[in-house]
Design an enzyme around this catalytic site. Structure first.
Site, mmCIF file in Angstrom:
data_model
loop_
_atom_site.group_PDB
_atom_site.id
_atom_site.type_symbol
_atom_site.label_atom_id
_atom_site.label_comp_id
_atom_site.label_asym_id
_atom_site.label_seq_id
_atom_site.Cartn_x
_atom_site.Cartn_y
_atom_site.Cartn_z
ATOM 1 C CG ASP A 10 -1.801 1.165 1.344
ATOM 2 O OD1 ASP A 10 -2.360 1.573 0.311
ATOM 3 O OD2 ASP A 10 -1.944 1.712 2.456
ATOM 4 C CG LEU A 11 1.576 5.692 -1.895
ATOM 5 C CD1 LEU A 11 3.076 5.459 -2.027
ATOM 6 C CD2 LEU A 11 1.029 6.369 -3.147
ATOM 7 C CG ASP A 12 -1.853 7.430 0.760
ATOM 8 O OD1 ASP A 12 -0.839 7.800 0.142
ATOM 9 O OD2 ASP A 12 -3.012 7.676 0.392
ATOM 10 C CB THR A 18 0.388 10.772 1.813
ATOM 11 O OG1 THR A 18 0.102 9.382 1.702
ATOM 12 C CG2 THR A 18 1.616 11.097 0.987
ATOM 13 C CE LYS A 46 -4.858 6.289 9.364
ATOM 14 N NZ LYS A 46 -3.910 5.879 10.418
ATOM 15 C CB SER A 115 -2.086 2.643 -3.574
ATOM 16 O OG SER A 115 -2.621 3.850 -3.076
ATOM 17 C CB ALA A 116 -7.556 3.269 -2.554
ATOM 18 C CE LYS A 146 -5.848 -1.212 -0.936
ATOM 19 N NZ LYS A 146 -4.687 -0.507 -0.361
ATOM 20 C CD GLU A 170 -3.453 -1.911 2.917
ATOM 21 O OE1 GLU A 170 -3.511 -1.045 3.808
ATOM 22 O OE2 GLU A 170 -3.876 -1.741 1.771
ATOM 23 C CG ASP A 171 -1.698 2.516 6.556
ATOM 24 O OD1 ASP A 171 -2.259 2.144 5.499
ATOM 25 O OD2 ASP A 171 -1.769 3.680 6.976
#
Length: 215
Positions: A10-12, A18, A46, A115-116, A146, A170-171
């Site tokens: 995942d990114l953020d 971010t 999130k 990522s979304a 997600k 993932e966070d």
């Protein structure tokens, strides 16, 4: 952990923080709508899509709007968010991320983004991370948010590996659920209290190498 051929990030909140900029932009929008929006409320956003995030905020404020108005509000939020992240530099990459990506390359592990975010290319370019990725699946390439597993299944497909051969980082609760729904091993980045469904939870990537994951 046997036969792992790929890692999907995942990114953020995983590679770069971010999330705080998303929060600032959503809070600004909520204030315009006279909706009280807290950090606790923000946890529900999130890992979910922009439009679903807006729906959650409107639910909090008990407000109903037509679809055209909602699209305009979501676009306004995104303009603010992009403005906030336009100043990102490689210094904003979370600790240990580069070293871990390098260790994956050494072990010939394929790397994908799942990522979304529809701004993922902008963010990766700002961070000079783009070249690490063999596949980038983001909000411009998926239709289901997600916890639907679409983003991760498309990542595995793009990397030409089986879901069972992937580890996801993932966070967010929704992201962890999506990874599990995809049949993948999921490592949560953050709090064990929030990411209860993850197979393993780490605080971050400091001193992390792929060798340490070979359970």
């Amino acid at each position: 952990m046997h036969n792992i051929k790929a890692v999907i990030f995942d990114l953020d909140g995983v590679l770069v923080d971010t999330a705080k900029y998303h929060y600032l932009a959503w809070k600004r929008l909520a204030q315009e709508l006279n909706i009280q929006f807290s950090l606790q409320d923000n946890e529900r956003l999130k890992g979910v899509s922009r439009m679903r995030s807006l729906d959650i905020i409107l639910e909090i404020g008990n407000i109903t709007l037509d679809s055209d108005t909602k699209i305009q509000l979501a676009q306004k939020k995104n303009i603010w968010y992009v403005d906030y992240i336009s100043n990102l530099t490689p210094k904003d990459i979370l600790p240990g991320v580069i070293g871990f990506l390098e260790s994956l390359k050494v072990d010939s592990i394929k790397i994908a983004l799942g990522s979304a975010s529809k701004n993922s290319m902008l963010i990766l370019d700002k961070l000079n991370l783009t070249n690490y990725f063999d596949a980038i699946i983001d909000g411009t390439k998926v239709s289901k948010a997600k916890p639907d597993p679409e983003v991760f299944l498309k990542g595995a497909e793009a990397l030409k590996v089986l879901p069972s051969e992937c580890i996801v980082f993932e966070d967010a609760e929704a992201g962890v659920e999506a990874a599990i729904n995809a049949g993948m091993y999921c490592i949560g980045i953050g709090s064990k209290n929030i990411l209860k469904m993850a197979h393993l939870v780490l605080a971050g990537f400091s001193d992390m190498t792929f060798d340490k994951l070979k359970l």
